[in-house]
Design a protein around this motif. Structure first.
Motif, short mmCIF file in Angstrom:
data_model
loop_
_atom_site.label_atom_id
_atom_site.label_comp_id
_atom_site.label_asym_id
_atom_site.label_seq_id
_atom_site.Cartn_x
_atom_site.Cartn_y
_atom_site.Cartn_z
N GLY A 55 26.11 22.92 49.58
CA GLY A 55 26.35 24.45 49.62
C GLY A 55 27.76 24.81 50.01
N LEU A 56 28.62 23.95 49.77
CA LEU A 56 29.91 24.11 50.51
C LEU A 56 30.93 25.00 49.30
N TYR A 57 30.37 24.33 48.22
CA TYR A 57 31.36 24.64 46.98
C TYR A 57 30.40 24.91 45.72
N VAL A 58 30.63 25.92 44.69
CA VAL A 58 30.06 26.32 43.56
C VAL A 58 31.26 26.29 42.60
N ALA A 59 30.72 25.95 41.68
CA ALA A 59 31.47 26.16 39.93
C ALA A 59 30.45 27.01 39.16
N ASP A 60 31.12 28.08 38.92
CA ASP A 60 30.34 29.03 38.33
C ASP A 60 31.10 29.78 37.41
N ALA A 61 30.55 30.83 36.38
CA ALA A 61 31.47 31.77 35.61
C ALA A 61 32.70 32.25 36.33
N PHE A 62 32.21 32.75 37.51
CA PHE A 62 33.24 33.57 38.32
C PHE A 62 34.48 32.64 38.73
N SER A 63 34.01 31.52 39.10
CA SER A 63 35.14 30.54 39.63
C SER A 63 36.00 30.16 38.50
N ARG A 64 35.24 29.92 37.36
CA ARG A 64 35.79 29.31 36.35
C ARG A 64 36.95 30.56 35.90
N PHE A 65 36.49 31.71 35.31
CA PHE A 65 37.37 32.75 34.85
C PHE A 65 38.86 32.66 35.96
N GLY A 118 36.03 29.03 44.62
CA GLY A 118 35.00 28.41 44.62
C GLY A 118 33.98 28.32 45.95
N ALA A 119 34.65 28.73 46.84
CA ALA A 119 34.02 28.81 48.27
C ALA A 119 32.55 29.37 48.21
N THR A 120 31.84 28.72 49.14
CA THR A 120 30.44 29.22 49.23
C THR A 120 30.07 29.27 50.72
N ASN A 121 31.16 28.95 51.62
CA ASN A 121 31.00 28.68 52.79
C ASN A 121 32.50 29.19 53.54
N PHE A 122 32.02 29.82 54.68
CA PHE A 122 33.45 30.34 55.11
C PHE A 122 34.46 29.21 55.60
N MET A 123 33.97 27.88 56.08
CA MET A 123 34.60 26.91 56.29
C MET A 123 35.72 26.42 55.05
N THR A 124 35.05 26.34 53.91
CA THR A 124 35.55 26.00 52.75
C THR A 124 36.54 27.11 52.26
N LEU A 125 36.33 28.42 52.56
CA LEU A 125 37.06 29.42 52.39
C LEU A 125 38.40 29.32 53.26
N TYR A 126 38.16 29.05 54.52
CA TYR A 126 39.28 28.92 55.48
C TYR A 126 40.06 27.85 54.82
N LEU A 127 39.56 26.63 54.84
CA LEU A 127 40.61 25.57 54.44
C LEU A 127 41.13 25.76 53.23
N GLY A 128 40.53 26.27 52.00
CA GLY A 128 41.20 26.37 50.79
C GLY A 128 42.37 27.50 51.33
N LEU A 129 42.03 28.44 51.84
CA LEU A 129 43.20 29.36 52.20
C LEU A 129 44.24 28.90 52.91
N GLU A 130 44.04 28.21 53.77
CA GLU A 130 45.06 27.51 54.70
C GLU A 130 45.85 26.61 53.71
N LEU A 131 45.33 25.81 52.90
CA LEU A 131 45.79 24.86 51.92
C LEU A 131 46.83 25.63 51.02
N GLN A 132 46.36 26.77 50.61
CA GLN A 132 47.22 27.56 49.58
C GLN A 132 48.26 28.11 50.50
N SER A 133 47.88 28.71 51.64
CA SER A 133 48.88 29.40 52.26
C SER A 133 50.16 28.47 52.88
N LEU A 134 49.75 27.47 53.20
CA LEU A 134 50.70 26.44 53.93
C LEU A 134 51.57 25.94 52.96
N ALA A 135 51.07 25.72 51.47
CA ALA A 135 52.12 24.94 50.29
C ALA A 135 52.93 26.15 50.21
N LEU A 136 52.41 27.46 50.03
CA LEU A 136 53.13 28.67 49.84
C LEU A 136 54.25 29.10 50.85
#
Lengths: 474, 241, 640
Positions: free
Chosen positions: A61-71, A118-136
């Motif tokens: 339940g940490l991550y989801v692939a659905d039509a939304f995330s795909r789009f 694709g995050a369905t968990n706040f932790m996933t959300l945060y880590l994804g966000l940080e990964l993106q942010s740090l690279a940027l």
């Protein structure tokens, strides 16, 4: 475990590392070129995987692939790819930018963005966000010998950290009052009874943190400085994919875990949207730098995109997704033109430098005109549809104030978009720009075609966006 | 149990007080030291909560690495703190107001404290018996949260790449022989004949050592005579007693 | 067809002299317009006589389609009946004479071609007005004469007073035109057409139509009649809308003669007569016409008694005489009205032109107090002035006697004629008085002009004297010759149904049987007026001053024209200016301009503010973020 749902992200991350190693061992002068091409390939492959990878929830339940995330992920990959193409020649022309880490960082940023949506968990959300942010943060400061670029990176980093702090605080409050990090669990916790004040305050913090990432007013202050200071190829990236990702994330968070609090956050999103619209409409008027203008303009666009979110309905979500799709290409195309603004090997960035482009380079001027008109919302260009859908969604939800302000803002905004057109065609020409590189022409042409012929594919795109919205809202 | 309460308040009060001092201390070194004190108290709170792993990670990472790094930075950078302080004073009133409002609002949050039953349930059974804190984290970190763990590793890698990208430079100024250049030298390139009058001395002829920057193998050093533009012979300065 | 030539020849003249005046030169422009006017006069008279003598029947001259909008139809067609024929004859003849006169009068002016272009254009517009076959075409001519009147009053546009007078005339006319336009609109709504024939055929059927307005039931035809009369008031300078006429004297004197005496100002009267079949069923409107007309007749005459500007005296006289014509209309003696209109055109044009001749002789001086003793110097003009004066005063057997007599008799018999009758009798006395006051002050007594001017006093050239003679013939014999046809026993055949007297068909027959004293009263009053003037300005020249001192209030009232201008200034002009200024400053500058400009300023100002906020300071950005957060939380806590 169902790890295969994150296959595109895994492949992209692994490709990123492979590209990094390839870059390290590649002969120096061609390393940047090589890694860029490899990165493009990786993005292409990932896009294919996104299309074919199975949908479903994975990793407990940490991550989801659905039509939304795909789009959204397809948009992100397209944005990242176009940004890399834009950088191909630009980075070689600017000192110090043609280093092989550049595409690698963009790849990792893309991974972060994909994880975000694709995050369905706040932790996933945060880590994804940080990964993106740090690279940027790093790519924003990539021109390390340029004071402006370093300052941009630093500002982005410090303020981004502050936003992350707000986000984390909000997440912790949410966790504390709901008992879970999982979106589904939080939503379930909110379903029962009236939500406690603490939880909702936590939500406000989460909103603030996320809204920073999309540079919506009043959390927009970083964006003009960063847009202006960062190398233009980086600005193109900053203005496109991350905004899409962050807005999608916002959609997911607001519609998912906080969906039952619609009546609570609707007003807040409205206020943020209005503030962004106002800033996006007014601030660009006095700008002389085209990059700053684009920064403010994108703040305005975020305001429109947020209108769909404020509607809080499926049609609103659809509208926002369509808006993002149109926005991505308009922005990248405009930045293609901005990158083409070079004289004698040096970038020029003031709006007045565009004077006479209509005579010096008719094709480029035409493309810029298309992008500007589209951003102003002139039918039948793609920007018109985006605006139309969000206005409709806002009106359907009874957000008349928002819709009216949106219309006024688009009228005011048309002023500076048309001013650019006017400068290009009616002002006395200054010296012609350097010959534009083929990669730029490709991006500009591709974006221009998407913008002009969006009307043809409007049906399928709308259908996809509707499917995505349906997936999000269940 | 009463000790736990007492210590909680002791740690909490010291934590808040030292946090205030971090912000208000005049000397930045003091600020960093107060920050370390903060971390220690936070670690204490973690211990009381039974999260000994987090407590020690906090000490090791934040006190051992981050705070010390801060200290280095603060001591090595030449920052005009009076200037910063002027800004603080300028923004102090409105900052105070904003802070007060935020504080009040957070107090409201506390006033409306209503823990969901789910969270309350979780609090009662943090972990199974017989499993240490570290053990418990380890059990989920690499299994249930492997995705997050890997993502975090990616974050760290990006941070690493970023640090290298932004700071690492190839040192092109290091000296090395280029043999081909040395072989290609001929005397005319490097030797200038200067005619110096008897007893005039080298200085009078305006002869100096070449600039070190130019002193590279295989490079031609030209020492022009500023008046005649003719080569002059360099002769040893006569010794005088 | 020849009728159409009469109407359109002046237009051609106007276009040629206006557009090509620069190439034609003064002489060329004069020649072209005068020749075309002569053509118009010739064809006008011929076609008129053919109709009036019964050679050709009534009809229309179709010119072309104009507007066909839904049920609304308007064509260009010239109405060819007795009324329009008479008017065309009068207009073309008088206009031609004045064209000729103008050759001499405008000698040496800077823009002669322009003057003649205007004059011809005016003639064309006036002809369109009188030959109109429907209300819209009439309105077209109506506006056309108004426009040219504006242009000609302001002909010497470098004079501020001329410009002011032109604007005043235009605005006063616009007020009347509003009523007229509303009247036309109501006619169209009521009858579904604006063609005269259709309207007149339907009048009886619509007699019971009412408008519900403000809780009152208003008789539709009365409302229409009053609205049309408001239009006529503006054009014919009736009480209330009269002040422009005196100021219009700023224009060249031939203009005053043509427009402000003979033709345009009578357009209101013509409109009333043209609409007579409708007005016959609008008793209230006719009563209003009578009251206003009678009052104007006296009112203007009293002002004329105190004015010192020679042209203004005649202008107020015109105003007064128009009042007579409206009185005739109100009692249903439309024929008498037109009779007086035609006669008035001759003798008033004569008076104006002689006044112009005097002014010409006096090198532009218009103040009668600086004249005197001119009789010997310009005897021809003096004689002409006497003829005009006698005709105006209604002394038999000159033309004015017949027409005025008819009106006075009709008003004696007419419906509710008491008030109007007293008014016109009183006005007759006053008319004679101020006319001879004018003659005595100008031509008799000591020579008050300065020596230099008096040394240059000379008779006008023949081009100016010739038209005077023709007009004088008309003023002398016109009445006697035409009395039989216009109001006498031959009137029924003469008018041939173009004028309606449905409700009182006997009014014109009964005027032949008025009591003797009524028949003689006007003449007696006229002679009395002359005598009074003689006493006051010849025998006892100190008397006027004495009276002025004795009755200071009345004198000041008359000198200031009853303070109407001042009244309007206080009631309308100044509040209007204030309002306009307020609208300009507040409404326009601040709001109308303010919305786009202020919007732009606001946008720029706000943009400036937003940009200034963008200081680049990291701490400040963070601070703004925190403020935003606090605001969001506060909003949330407050509005949740």
């Amino acid at each position: 475990m169902n790890w295969i749902v994150a296959l595109p992200e895994i492949v992209l991350a692994l490709s990123g590392m492979a590209v990094l190693i390839a870059g390290v061992f590649a002969p120096r002068p061609g390393a940047f070129q090589l890694t860029s091409m490899l990165a493009l390939g990786a993005l292409l492959v990932t896009a294919g995987l996104v299309v074919i990878a199975p949908a479903g929830v994975g990793y407990g339940g940490l991550y989801v692939a659905d039509a939304f995330s795909r789009f959204v992920q397809l948009l992100i990959l397209a944005g990242a790819a176009l940004a890399i193409i834009l950088s191909l020649d630009f980075n070689r022309q600017e000192a110090e930018l043609a280093r092989f880490e550049f595409p690698v960082l963009i790849l990792f940023a893309a991974v972060g963005m994909m994880i975000m949506v694709g995050a369905t968990n706040f932790m996933t959300l945060y880590l994804g966000l940080e990964l993106q942010s740090l690279a940027l943060y790093v790519v924003a400061a990539f021109a390390r010998d340029s004071l402006r670029s370093s300052e941009a990176g630093l500002k982005y980093f410090v303020l981004g950290s502050l936003a992350s702090g707000l986000l984390l605080y909000g997440i912790s409050l949410t966790y504390g009052f709901s008992g879970s990090m999982s979106f589904a669990q939080v939503a379930r916790a909110l379903l029962s009874g009236t939500p406690s004040v603490g939880l909702v305050i936590g939500m406000v913090f989460v909103i603030s943190g996320l809204v920073f990432k999309v540079a919506a007013a009043p959390f927009h202050m970083w964006s003009p400085d960063v847009y202006e200071g960062a190398p233009t190829s980086v600005t193109a990236l900053l203005g496109s994919a991350p905004k899409v990702a962050a807005l999608a994330l916002l959609l997911r968070v607001m519609m998912g875990p906080y969906g039952h609090l619609l009546s609570q956050w609707q007003l807040l999103i409205e206020i943020i949207s209005i503030a962004s619209l106002v800033v996006g409409a007014l601030a660009p008027i006095l700008q002389t730098s085209i990059k700053r203008l684009m920064a403010y303009s994108s703040i305005g666009h975020v305001g429109y995109a947020l209108m769909g979110l404020a509607a809080g309905t499926q049609s609103g979500t659809t509208a926002t997704l369509i808006y993002l799709a149109t926005y991505l290409f308009m922005t990248l195309g405009s930045f293609g033109v901005i990158i083409a603004m070079r004289r004698q090997g040096r970038s020029v960035e003031t709006i007045s430098d565009l004077a006479g482009l209509g005579r010096n380079d008719a094709g480029l001027a035409l493309a810029m005109t298309i992008f500007m008109l589209s951003m102003a919302g002139v039918p039948p260009l793609s920007g018109f549809f985006g605006k139309l859908y969000v206005f409709l969604a806002a009106v359907q939800s009874g957000l008349w104030t928002l819709a009216v302000i949106g219309v006024i803002a688009s009228v005011v905004g048309a002023y500076y978009y048309l001013r650019i057109v006017k400068i290009m065609y009616f002002d006395a020409p200054v010296r012609a720009f350097d010959r534009r590189s083929p990669s730029l022409s490709f991006v500009v042409a591709a974006s221009g075609i998407v913008t002009v012929f969006f009307i043809i594919v409007a049906g399928p795109v709308t259908a996809a966006a509707q499917a995505a919205a349906l997936a999000l809202l269940g | 149990m009463i000790f736990a309460h007492i210590f909680f308040y002791v740690f909490a009060i010291i934590l808040v007080a030292s946090a205030v001092m971090v912000v208000t201390a005049r000397n930045p070194v003091h600020s960093v030291l107060f920050l370390i004190l903060c971390f220690f108290n936070a670690a204490g709170l973690f211990l009381i909560a039974g999260a000994e792993f987090l407590a020690f990670i906090l000490l090791i990472v934040y006190v051992g690495a981050v705070a010390v790094l801060f200290l280095f930075v603060v001591m090595m950078l030449d920052i005009d703190f009076s200037e910063l302080r002027a800004g603080v004073q300028r923004y102090a009133p409105i900052g105070g107001v904003i802070g007060a409002i935020l504080f009040l609002e957070l107090v409201l949050v506390l006033g409306g404290w209503k823990v969901s039953p789910l969270a309350a349930g979780l609090r009662l059974t943090p972990m199974g018996y017989g499993i240490s804190n570290t053990d418990a984290i380890g059990r989920v970190l690499y299994t249930q949260y492997a995705f997050l763990f890997e993502t975090a590793s990616l974050v760290l890698m990006v941070a690493m790449i970023g640090a290298i990208v932004l700071t690492h430079r190839d040192r092109r100024r290091s000296k090395s022989q280029v043999i081909a250049q040395q072989n290609a030298r001929n005397p005319a390139d490097t030797l200038a004949m200067i005619d110096v009058a008897v007893g005039a001395g080298v200085k009078a002829a305006d002869i100096r050592r070449p600039d070190p920057a130019l002193e590279r193998p295989g490079e031609v050093v030209v020492l022009p005579d500023e008046e005649t533009h003719e080569p002059v012979l360099v002769a040893p300065e006569p010794r005088s007693h | 067809m020849i009728f159409a030539i009469a109407v359109f020849a002046p237009l051609a003249g106007s276009l040629i002299s206006g557009l090509f005046g620069r190439w034609l030169g003064d002489r060329g422009a004069q020649a072209v317009s005068v020749i075309l006017m002569l053509v118009a006069a010739f064809f006008g008279v011929v076609s008129g006589l053919r109709l009036l003598t019964g050679l050709v029947p009534d009809g229309y001259v179709f010119v072309g389609d104009w507007l066909h909008v839904g049920g609304f139809q308007a064509d260009w067609s010239l109405r060819y009946d007795s009324l329009s024929a008479v008017m065309v004859m009068m207009v073309t003849v008088v206009s031609t004479l004045i064209h000729i006169y103008s050759i001499g009068y405008m000698e040496g002016d800077r823009s002669v071609p322009r003057f003649f272009a205007y004059l011809s254009l005016f003639t064309f517009a006036m002809l369109m007005l009188v030959t109109a076959n429907d209300l819209l075409q009439l309105f077209f001519g109506w506006e056309g004469v108004g426009l040219v009147s504006y242009l000609l009053i302001g002909f010497w546009y470098d004079r501020p007073s001329a410009n002011d007078a032109a604007i005043k005339a235009f605005i006063m006319n616009r007020i009347g035109d509003l009523g007229f336009a509303l009247g036309i609109a109501l006619v169209f709504f009521l009858f579904g057409s604006i063609r005269f024939d259709t309207i007149f055929a339907d009048v009886v059927a619509q007699n019971h139509a009412v408008y519900h307005l403000f809780g009152a039931n208003l008789h539709a035809l009365d409302v229409i009649g009053i609205l049309l009369f408001i239009g006529a008031m503006g054009k014919s300078a009736q009480l209330g809308l009269h002040p422009w006429l005196a100021d219009a004297m700023e224009g060249p004197t031939p203009v005053s003669a043509l427009i402000h005496a003979a033709t345009m100002v009578t357009a209101g009267v013509f409109l009333m007569v043209r609409m007579s079949p409708l007005l016959e069923y609008a008793p209230v409107a006719l009563a209003v016409v009578g009251i206003i007309g009678g009052t104007t007749a006296v009112f203007a005459a009293t002002i004329g008694c105190a004015q010192t500007d020679i042209k203004r005296v005649i202008a107020y006289s015109t105003c007064s005489q128009l009042g007579y014509m409206f009185v005739a209309v109100s009692v249903g003696a439309y024929q008498a009205s037109i009779f007086h209109l035609i006669m008035h055109a001759f003798f008033k044009a004569l008076l104006f032109l002689t006044a112009g001749s005097v002014i010409h002789a006096m090198s532009g001086e218009q103040d009668m107090r600086k004249m005197g003793g001119l009789a010997r110097l310009i005897p021809y003009t003096y004689v002409m002035m006497w003829i005009g004066g006698l005709a105006l005063a209604g002394i038999p057997p000159l033309s004015g006697f017949f027409s005025k007599d008819a009106i006075i008799d009709a008003s004696f018999y007419g419906r509710g004629g008491g008030y109007a009758c007293i008014c016109v009798e009183l006005a007759t006395y006053l008319t004679a008085f101020y006319t001879w006051r004018l003659i005595f002050m100008t031509f008799h007594g000591p020579r008050r002009g300065d020596a230099h001017v008096m040394a240059h006093v000379h008779e006008s050239p023949w081009v100016m004297r010739g038209p005077l003679a023709v007009l004088a013939i008309g003023a002398v014999f016109g009445g006697g010759l035409l009395d039989h046809y216009f109001v006498g026993t031959g009137q029924r055949a003469f008018w041939n149904g173009s004028i309606s007297t449905v409700n009182d068909p006997h009014i014109l027959t009964s005027i032949a049987h008025v009591p003797l004293f009524i028949d003689f009263l006007p003449t007696v009053l006229g002679l009395l007026g002359i005598a009074t003037a003689f006493v006051m300005y010849m025998l006892r020249p100190d008397l006027p001053a004495l009276l002025a001192a004795r009755f200071g209030f009345i004198y000041r009232l008359l000198i200031h024209k009853y303070y109407v201008d001042e009244l309007y200034g206080a009631i309308f002009v100044r509040p209007y200016h204030a309002l306009a200024r307020a609208i300009w400053h507040v409404g326009d500058e601040d709001i109308i301009d303010g919305i786009p400009r202020g919007g732009a300023l606001l946008a720029r100002g706000s943009a400036g503010g937003l940009v200034r906020l963008q200081s680049g300071s990291l701490a400040q950005y963070a601070f703004v973020m925190l403020i935003g957060l606090v605001v969001l939380i506060s909003v949330f806590l407050i509005f949740r």
